[in-house]
Design a protein around this motif. Structure first.
Motif, short mmCIF file in Angstrom:
data_model
loop_
_atom_site.label_atom_id
_atom_site.label_comp_id
_atom_site.label_asym_id
_atom_site.label_seq_id
_atom_site.Cartn_x
_atom_site.Cartn_y
_atom_site.Cartn_z
N PHE A 1 0.84 -1.34 0.01
CA PHE A 1 -0.18 0.15 0.03
C PHE A 1 0.96 1.19 0.07
CE2 PHE A 1 -2.17 3.24 2.54
CZ PHE A 1 -3.32 3.48 1.91
N LEU A 2 1.70 1.24 0.79
CA LEU A 2 2.96 2.54 1.14
C LEU A 2 3.55 2.74 -0.37
CD1 LEU A 2 3.74 1.94 4.66
CD2 LEU A 2 2.30 3.80 3.85
N LYS B 1 1.56 4.31 -2.90
CA LYS B 1 1.09 5.72 -2.38
C LYS B 1 2.30 6.61 -2.23
CE LYS B 1 -3.39 4.52 -1.95
NZ LYS B 1 -4.62 5.19 -2.36
N GLN B 2 3.50 6.34 -1.80
CA GLN B 2 4.45 7.29 -1.66
C GLN B 2 5.20 7.87 -2.93
OE1 GLN B 2 6.96 4.54 0.28
NE2 GLN B 2 8.14 4.00 -1.25
N ALA B 3 5.88 9.10 -2.64
CA ALA B 3 6.34 9.84 -3.68
C ALA B 3 7.15 9.10 -4.42
CB ALA B 3 7.34 10.97 -3.10
N ASN C 1 10.11 9.26 -5.87
CA ASN C 1 11.39 9.03 -5.52
C ASN C 1 11.82 8.56 -4.18
OD1 ASN C 1 10.60 11.23 -4.08
ND2 ASN C 1 12.04 12.74 -4.84
N ILE C 2 11.00 7.97 -3.49
CA ILE C 2 11.21 7.08 -2.57
C ILE C 2 11.20 5.66 -2.61
CG2 ILE C 2 10.73 6.67 0.01
CD1 ILE C 2 9.28 9.42 0.38
N ASP D 1 12.06 3.06 -0.64
CA ASP D 1 12.10 1.99 0.35
C ASP D 1 10.82 2.56 1.19
OD1 ASP D 1 14.13 0.32 -0.45
OD2 ASP D 1 15.43 1.53 0.31
N VAL D 2 10.16 1.45 2.13
CA VAL D 2 9.24 1.65 2.96
C VAL D 2 9.99 1.14 4.19
CG1 VAL D 2 6.90 0.75 3.93
CG2 VAL D 2 7.16 1.14 1.49
N PRO D 3 9.72 2.05 5.51
CA PRO D 3 10.47 1.81 6.67
C PRO D 3 10.03 0.27 6.91
CG PRO D 3 9.44 3.67 6.84
CD PRO D 3 8.78 3.39 5.43
N LEU E 1 4.34 6.51 9.68
CA LEU E 1 4.11 6.14 8.42
C LEU E 1 3.25 7.44 7.48
CD1 LEU E 1 3.27 2.18 8.59
CD2 LEU E 1 5.41 3.42 8.35
#
Lengths: 419, 89
Positions: B16-17, B20-22, B24-25, B27-29, B41
């Motif tokens: 999901f993250l 939905k994340q930008a 240019n990011i 990895d997900v923590p 988050l």
């Protein structure tokens, strides 16, 4: 409080944060302008495969979570990531403890032309391809042109005022000017001022190709972008975020801050002539100069260096030269004038902040940055454009000229700081 | 059972993250049971509604929006899923 008779405050620059195509940090920028190294590189993104534009000045090594928490960075547009990161760098550089500042005495002013337009276009593609149910509900919130100042205020906890200025390529110069004036009149002690822009997107490049203002950057990217030469062919697009900390001299001295330079004056004007073409007689630039010099309590003779807008378009460079002659008369031939855009690219709304920092570095290092890739002089642009190599010179007063679509003219006066 | 629900929820959150994340990011923590959806988050109320639909579909449960909005930690959501699954049986 009654400010009617308040004494004018001296405004100083105490912090700088740079995220630019030249690299992250002020030292990378200083190296590039001193050595005259272009930050242009090939435009390799597949989205541009069929475009005639082959080079831009982009930032490759930026990792948002190096500067921002994951939870903050993940929603932000790249423009806001650049802006917030640069603002944080500037606050760190100034060693400013925000908890020690009266919350009503610190404000934020940022300039951008297009803000998070890239995100809006991406979401529009989703809307067309997949329907409205798939549109990201956050897009209008995080991508509108004023988003970055909201993000900076939240991240830094600055509650007094946080405004976005949108005057095309003059945006961040105007933003700095507004922050300067608020301190000058004694209304506030500190302003966090700068700009952010991310224009390397298909729609912007396509429209700039069609208007002919952008250089196609074909051949060696490092030699592609030129200003004030006979063979100039438009600007190279750049991206980034640049912020400065302005403080009243009293406030800076009280906390023992390092002072880079004095932000001495600001003037702006509008040509009221054409949305793209500068005024052919330079009337607006003359007025903005007069206002900036009056604000700085200086005269034309005091100006030691001019950082021109110098986009490299046929009309800008021609009419900017006309305007300099109209404004400075015979002095125009004696003042070193450079365009640093062939080095950094044109950061549109953020160029004013970047080039204000370049003026600070020039003053601090007693060095006039060069106009690089200057091989073929244009008889119509016959001033001293400091071709190709930096020049040693003590600078007491530097003026930075920026002009935006819609005939917006903005001039900042930056003075060497004397204790 | 709890371990299985947590592991699947962890995987769903990750996907999901990432979506939905930008861009240019990369990895997900790392997501643990202690992870706070909002504080760690940045999952907000709009996303919580999207997330609820995903959780309902995956675990075959019918969640209550008010209940799920009040769950901040991953461990709270794991408990809630287990509770709803138990009620279903």
């Amino acid at each position: 409080m009654d400010f009617r008779n308040a004494e004018k405050q001296t405004v100083v620059i105490t912090g700088i944060g740079v995220i630019a195509p030249t690299g992250i940090g002020v030292n990378c920028l200083l190296h590039a302008i001193r050595e005259g190294i272009s930050s242009a590189s090939p435009l390799t993104d597949a989205a541009f495969n069929n475009y005639p534009v082959k080079s831009v000045c982009k930032i490759d090594q930026f990792n948002p979570t190096d500067f921002l928490s994951y939870k903050d960075a993940r929603h932000m547009t790249k423009c806001s990531q650049f802006g917030v990161s640069a603002a944080k760098l500037a606050v760190q550089d100034a060693k400013l403890d925000l908890s020690q500042i009266d919350p009503s005495k610190i404000e934020i002013y940022e300039g951008t032309s297009i803000g998070g337009m890239d995100k809006i276009f991406q979401d529009y593609d989703v809307l067309l391809a997949e329907g409205y149910e798939h549109v990201n509900p956050h897009t209008p919130i995080y991508a509108f042109v004023g988003a970055t100042t909201g993000e900076i205020a939240i991240t830094l906890g600055v509650r007094s005022r946080s405004l976005t200025v949108c005057s095309g390529s003059a945006s961040s110069s105007d933003a700095i000017g507004l922050g300067f004036e608020r301190i000058r009149t004694g209304e506030i002690d500190v302003s966090i001022v700068g700009g952010a822009e991310t224009p390397i997107i298909p729609q912007i490049i396509a429209s700039f190709c069609r208007t002919g203002v952008i250089s196609l950057g074909q051949g060696d990217p490092k030699k592609a972008f030129k200003s004030f030469t006979a063979d100039r062919n438009g600007f190279g697009l750049g991206e980034g975020g640049v912020f400065l900390i302005l403080e009243s001299k009293n406030h800076a001295q009280r906390r023992g801050a390092r002072i880079y330079a004095e932000m001495a004056g600001f003037g702006n004007s509008c040509d009221a002539y054409h949305m793209i073409t500068p005024h052919p007689k330079g009337e607006g630039i003359l007025l903005a100069t007069e206002r900036a010099l009056r604000s700085a309590n200086a005269t034309l003779k005091d100006v030691d260096y001019i950082n021109a807008h110098g986009t490299g378009t046929l009309l800008n460079d021609k009419y900017e030269t006309v305007a300099m002659k109209k404004t400075y008369g015979s002095l125009a031939y004696k003042i070193p004038i450079t365009s640093t855009k062939p080095i950094t690219g044109h950061l549109l709304g953020a160029c004013g902040a970047l080039e204000a920092v370049i003026c600070v570095l020039a003053i601090q290092n007693a060095m006039i940055p060069p106009t690089i890739n200057f091989e073929n002089p244009d008889p119509e642009c016959d001033l001293d454009f400091v071709p190709n190599t930096a020049r040693e010179k003590t600078i007491n007063l530097a003026l930075s000229y920026k002009y935006g679509f819609g005939g917006k003219n903005s001039v900042l006066a930056i003075r060497r700081y004397k204790k | 059972m709890r371990e299985k629900v947590f592991s699947r929820l962890q995987q769903l959150l990750n996907e999901f993250l990432k979506l939905k994340q930008a861009a240019n990011i990369k990895d997900v923590p790392e997501i643990s049971e202690k992870t706070d959806l909002m504080d760690d988050l940045g999952v907000d109320s709009i996303e919580t509604m999207d997330l609820m639909g995903i959780i309902e579909k995956e675990f075959q449960i019918k969640a209550d929006l008010k209940d799920i909005m009040s769950k901040r930690k991953v461990s709270d959501i794991v408990e809630y899923i287990l509770e709803l699954q138990k009620m279903k049986r």
